[in-house]
Design a protein around this motif. Structure first.
Motif, PDB file in Angstrom:
ATOM      1  N   ARG A   8       0.691  -0.765   0.078  1.00 35.80           N
ATOM      2  CA  ARG A   8      -0.157  -0.173  -0.237  1.00 35.80           C
ATOM      3  C   ARG A   8       0.474   1.312   0.164  1.00 35.80           C
ATOM      4  O   ARG A   8       0.555   2.363  -0.439  1.00 35.80           O
ATOM      5  CB  ARG A   8      -0.603   0.144   1.634  1.00 35.80           C
ATOM      6  N   GLN A  15       2.326   6.995  -7.100  1.00 35.49           N
ATOM      7  CA  GLN A  15       1.088   7.480  -7.872  1.00 35.49           C
ATOM      8  C   GLN A  15       1.557   9.215  -7.645  1.00 35.49           C
ATOM      9  O   GLN A  15       1.397   9.871  -8.194  1.00 35.49           O
ATOM     10  CB  GLN A  15      -0.269   6.862  -6.805  1.00 35.49           C
ATOM     11  N   GLU A  59      -4.050   3.096  -8.488  1.00 27.89           N
ATOM     12  CA  GLU A  59      -5.149   3.374  -8.150  1.00 27.89           C
ATOM     13  C   GLU A  59      -5.893   2.720  -8.356  1.00 27.89           C
ATOM     14  O   GLU A  59      -6.308   2.012  -6.903  1.00 27.89           O
ATOM     15  CB  GLU A  59      -5.976   4.637  -8.589  1.00 27.89           C
ATOM     16  N   ALA A  60      -6.331   1.654  -9.592  1.00 26.37           N
ATOM     17  CA  ALA A  60      -7.146   0.235  -9.197  1.00 26.37           C
ATOM     18  C   ALA A  60      -5.908  -0.706  -8.161  1.00 26.37           C
ATOM     19  O   ALA A  60      -6.636  -1.812  -7.506  1.00 26.37           O
ATOM     20  CB  ALA A  60      -7.392  -0.006 -10.799  1.00 26.37           C
ATOM     21  N   LEU A  62      -4.739   0.115  -5.848  1.00 25.53           N
ATOM     22  CA  LEU A  62      -4.482   0.401  -3.748  1.00 25.53           C
ATOM     23  C   LEU A  62      -6.315  -0.200  -3.802  1.00 25.53           C
ATOM     24  O   LEU A  62      -6.664  -0.883  -2.555  1.00 25.53           O
ATOM     25  CB  LEU A  62      -4.951   1.779  -3.728  1.00 25.53           C
ATOM     26  N   LYS A  63      -7.046   0.239  -4.619  1.00 28.58           N
ATOM     27  CA  LYS A  63      -8.958  -0.379  -4.262  1.00 28.58           C
ATOM     28  C   LYS A  63      -8.378  -1.604  -4.048  1.00 28.58           C
ATOM     29  O   LYS A  63      -9.140  -2.315  -3.131  1.00 28.58           O
ATOM     30  CB  LYS A  63      -9.304  -0.216  -5.197  1.00 28.58           C
ATOM     31  N   LYS A  64      -8.019  -2.547  -4.794  1.00 26.87           N
ATOM     32  CA  LYS A  64      -7.763  -4.281  -4.777  1.00 26.87           C
ATOM     33  C   LYS A  64      -7.401  -3.799  -3.022  1.00 26.87           C
ATOM     34  O   LYS A  64      -7.743  -5.668  -2.401  1.00 26.87           O
ATOM     35  CB  LYS A  64      -6.910  -4.332  -5.894  1.00 26.87           C
ATOM     36  N   GLY A  66      -8.972  -2.078  -0.944  1.00 28.04           N
ATOM     37  CA  GLY A  66      -8.991  -2.155  -0.051  1.00 28.04           C
ATOM     38  C   GLY A  66      -8.860  -0.305   0.836  1.00 28.04           C
ATOM     39  O   GLY A  66      -9.635   0.165   1.714  1.00 28.04           O
ATOM     40  N   LEU A  67      -8.238   0.217  -0.202  1.00 30.06           N
ATOM     41  CA  LEU A  67      -7.470   1.094   0.372  1.00 30.06           C
ATOM     42  C   LEU A  67      -8.162   2.237  -0.951  1.00 30.06           C
ATOM     43  O   LEU A  67      -7.488   2.127  -2.132  1.00 30.06           O
ATOM     44  CB  LEU A  67      -6.129   1.686   0.428  1.00 30.06           C
ATOM     45  N   SER A  68      -8.474   3.565  -0.134  1.00 29.14           N
ATOM     46  CA  SER A  68      -7.707   4.862  -1.421  1.00 29.14           C
ATOM     47  C   SER A  68      -7.029   5.437  -1.668  1.00 29.14           C
ATOM     48  O   SER A  68      -6.145   5.420  -1.066  1.00 29.14           O
ATOM     49  CB  SER A  68      -9.600   6.064  -0.700  1.00 29.14           C
ATOM     50  N   PRO A  69      -7.037   6.269  -2.653  1.00 31.91           N
ATOM     51  CA  PRO A  69      -5.409   6.230  -3.481  1.00 31.91           C
ATOM     52  C   PRO A  69      -5.203   7.689  -2.308  1.00 31.91           C
ATOM     53  O   PRO A  69      -3.868   6.995  -1.678  1.00 31.91           O
ATOM     54  CB  PRO A  69      -6.390   6.986  -4.662  1.00 31.91           C
TER      55      PRO A  69
END
Length: 83
Positions: A8, A15, A59-60, A62-64, A66-69
């Motif tokens: 993460r 990013q 970003e994708a 990070l979403k996988k 379970g975290l907002s960017p």
């Protein structure tokens, strides 16, 4: 720190780093255009767009996880660097 936590953090760091570069590319594309270097400006603008596309992948990822960017903490500074 778990591997997931490290992942993460590094994704968030990459990013942010890419966002900084994308802004610089956009600035330089504008400068090149102002100097009449239309083709160069267009190529730099493409690099900016490619960099932003890479950020969409971060970003994708990070979403996988379970975290907002924007919610991922940045990596701590290296030795001898200010926090």
């Amino acid at each position: 720190m778990s591997f997931e936590e490290k992942t993460r953090k590094i994704l968030a760091h990459w990013q942010k780093h890419n966002s900084d570069h994308a802004k610089t590319y956009g600035d330089w594309a504008g400068k090149a255009r102002e100097q009449g270097m239309e083709e160069v400006a267009g190529l730099i603008r493409e690099v900016e767009e490619m960099t932003l596309a890479i950020n969409a992948k971060f970003e994708a990822a990070l979403k996988k996880l379970g975290l907002s960017p924007g919610a991922a903490p940045a990596l701590p500074p290296g030795p001898g660097k200010d926090p």
